[in-house]
Design an enzyme around this catalytic site. Structure first.
Site, PDB file in Angstrom:
ATOM      1  N   HIS A   1       0.838  -1.204   0.000  1.00  0.00           N
ATOM      2  CA  HIS A   1       0.000   0.000   0.000  1.00  0.00           C
ATOM      3  C   HIS A   1       0.870   1.249   0.000  1.00  0.00           C
ATOM      4  CE1 HIS A   1      -3.654  -2.252   0.649  1.00  0.00           C
ATOM      5  NE2 HIS A   1      -3.206  -2.770   1.769  1.00  0.00           N
TER       6      HIS A   1
ATOM      7  N   HIS B   1      -3.843 -11.035   4.623  1.00  0.00           N
ATOM      8  CA  HIS B   1      -3.510 -11.274   6.032  1.00  0.00           C
ATOM      9  C   HIS B   1      -3.640 -12.753   6.386  1.00  0.00           C
ATOM     10  CE1 HIS B   1      -5.694  -7.283   5.627  1.00  0.00           C
ATOM     11  NE2 HIS B   1      -4.405  -6.968   5.664  1.00  0.00           N
TER      12      HIS B   1
ATOM     13  N   GLU C   1       2.999  -6.696   2.838  1.00  0.00           N
ATOM     14  CA  GLU C   1       2.347  -5.446   3.255  1.00  0.00           C
ATOM     15  C   GLU C   1       3.346  -4.535   3.960  1.00  0.00           C
ATOM     16  OE1 GLU C   1      -1.948  -4.061   5.212  1.00  0.00           O
ATOM     17  OE2 GLU C   1      -1.119  -6.025   5.680  1.00  0.00           O
TER      18      GLU C   1
ATOM     19  N   TYR D   1      -9.648  -5.655  10.196  1.00  0.00           N
ATOM     20  CA  TYR D   1      -9.072  -6.284   9.014  1.00  0.00           C
ATOM     21  C   TYR D   1      -9.255  -7.802   9.058  1.00  0.00           C
ATOM     22  CZ  TYR D   1      -6.571  -2.081   7.366  1.00  0.00           C
ATOM     23  OH  TYR D   1      -6.230  -0.837   6.883  1.00  0.00           O
TER      24      TYR D   1
ATOM     25  N   HIS E   1     -10.494  -6.371   0.788  1.00  0.00           N
ATOM     26  CA  HIS E   1      -9.771  -5.595   1.811  1.00  0.00           C
ATOM     27  C   HIS E   1     -10.678  -4.507   2.360  1.00  0.00           C
ATOM     28  CE1 HIS E   1      -6.523  -3.898   4.041  1.00  0.00           C
ATOM     29  NE2 HIS E   1      -5.581  -4.547   3.377  1.00  0.00           N
TER      30      HIS E   1
END
Length: 350
Positions: A17, A230, A291, A201, A185
């Site tokens: 991100h 995740h 991430e 999340y 997401h």
């Protein structure tokens, strides 16, 4: 005898991100939202005035970690918490989405060897997902390889229908047509009960998977591809629970019901978690991701290494080199067909 050489797989990090945005973007967002209460405070222009040099400078932390940790390419999207689909109006969300995606496009154009673009969608609570189709088509035209899809635009209140509801079908039809893979997401939580990265999340990941078990979405969209990030939330650890629930619902085996279309990334920040995942989830459904510069940026005192240096965990898995190559490269290119096409085109140009 001819000597056999083994080519090192490309290390593709599918979950990155833009968490190091220039202050000019954040200032625009502050003014945009302030303008909802006081039109006099609304930004006078959508021109951010961010130069190419500023964009390249802003992602130096990511480039540094790519070099240090040995990854080659990051699939890059706007900051997840920054999507904030529940904030403002649908109109401000469309404007914010377009600006955010345009910056991702510029970065990936400036640094195509390091980044491939994924966009956010202008979702808004209670607004039909079909309203996102114009932006989805625009992103496809710009060469984006996928999108982030929020199963809960309400930010922790889950007011929209489940992912298997026909409410979503027009968007899915266009995604399938364009071969746009979606990472499921959520964004930031506005419900104080749920910490956004530690609870919301993981809740989003787990809830989305259960919704997909309950429905029959992939009978209608057999080529649709979803990545649950995740590590799939609670899914790998409770795999027996989900197999059992599917069985009670008279659903097919999970390998037939969802695993041809649903994949998981390796944003799991300790080796035992990755080992559990690799034992439970078929290797064909696991995609490398870190991430990095995301939710967990600290150093693990038990190992002396950063929690999000996830390549170390894959390297230590007791699986074959062939399977590791699938996790690092092969699966990403298969699950993101537009990425595979992008990489082949770049290779041909060289």
């Amino acid at each position: 005898m001819v000597k056999q050489y083994t080519k090192r797989p490309m290390i593709i990090d599918i979950h990155g991100h833009y968490t190091t945005e220039p202050q000019k973007l954040l200032s625009f967002r502050d003014k945009q939202l302030a303008g909802l209460a006081d039109p006099m405070r609304k930004p006078a222009t959508n021109e951010l005035g961010i130069t190419d040099e500023e964009l390249v400078a802003s992602v130096q932390p990511q480039l540094k970690l790519q070099r240090e940790r040995g990854s080659d390419l990051t699939i890059f999207s706007p900051r997840a918490a920054g999507m904030a689909h529940h904030v403002g109006t649908e109109a401000t969300g469309i404007e914010w989405t377009r600006l955010s995606n345009d910056l991702i496009h510029r970065i990936c154009t400036l640094l195509p060897d390091n980044f491939a673009p994924v966009g956010q969608l202008p979702q808004h609570p209670g607004v039909a997902p079909k309203n996102c189709i114009p932006e989805l088509e625009r992103l496809a035209g710009l060469g984006f390889v996928g999108v982030n899809l929020n199963p809960d635009p309400a930010g922790g209140y889950w007011t929209d229908p489940p992912l298997t509801d026909k409410w979503w079908y027009p968007l899915y039809e266009k995604m399938a047509e364009l071969e746009m893979t979606a990472m499921i997401h959520v964004t930031s939580s506005c419900n104080p009960v749920f910490h956004y990265t530690g609870a919301h999340y993981i809740n989003g990941d787990t809830t989305a998977f259960m919704q997909l078990i309950q429905g029959n979405l992939f009978k209608d969209f057999p080529t649709l591809r979803f990545v649950i990030p995740h590590g799939g939330g609670a899914v790998p650890f409770h795999w027996g629970r989900y197999r059992g629930l599917a069985q009670e619902m008279k659903k097919p085996l999970l390998k037939d019901h969802v695993l041809k279309n649903v994949f998981f990334d390796t944003c799991v920040y300790h080796l035992p978690g990755i080992e559990c995942m690799a034992k439970v989830i078929p290797v064909e459904n696991i995609l490398f991701a870190s991430e990095m510069l995301g939710a967990v940026k600290g150093v693990d005192p038990e190992t002396g290494h950063h929690y999000d240096d996830t390549r170390r965990y894959i390297d230590k898995l007791s699986i074959s080199a062939t399977d590791k190559a699938k996790i690092f490269e092969g699966n990403a290119r298969r699950v993101y067909p537009r990425l595979d096409k992008r990489l082949k085109e770049r290779k041909e140009k060289r």
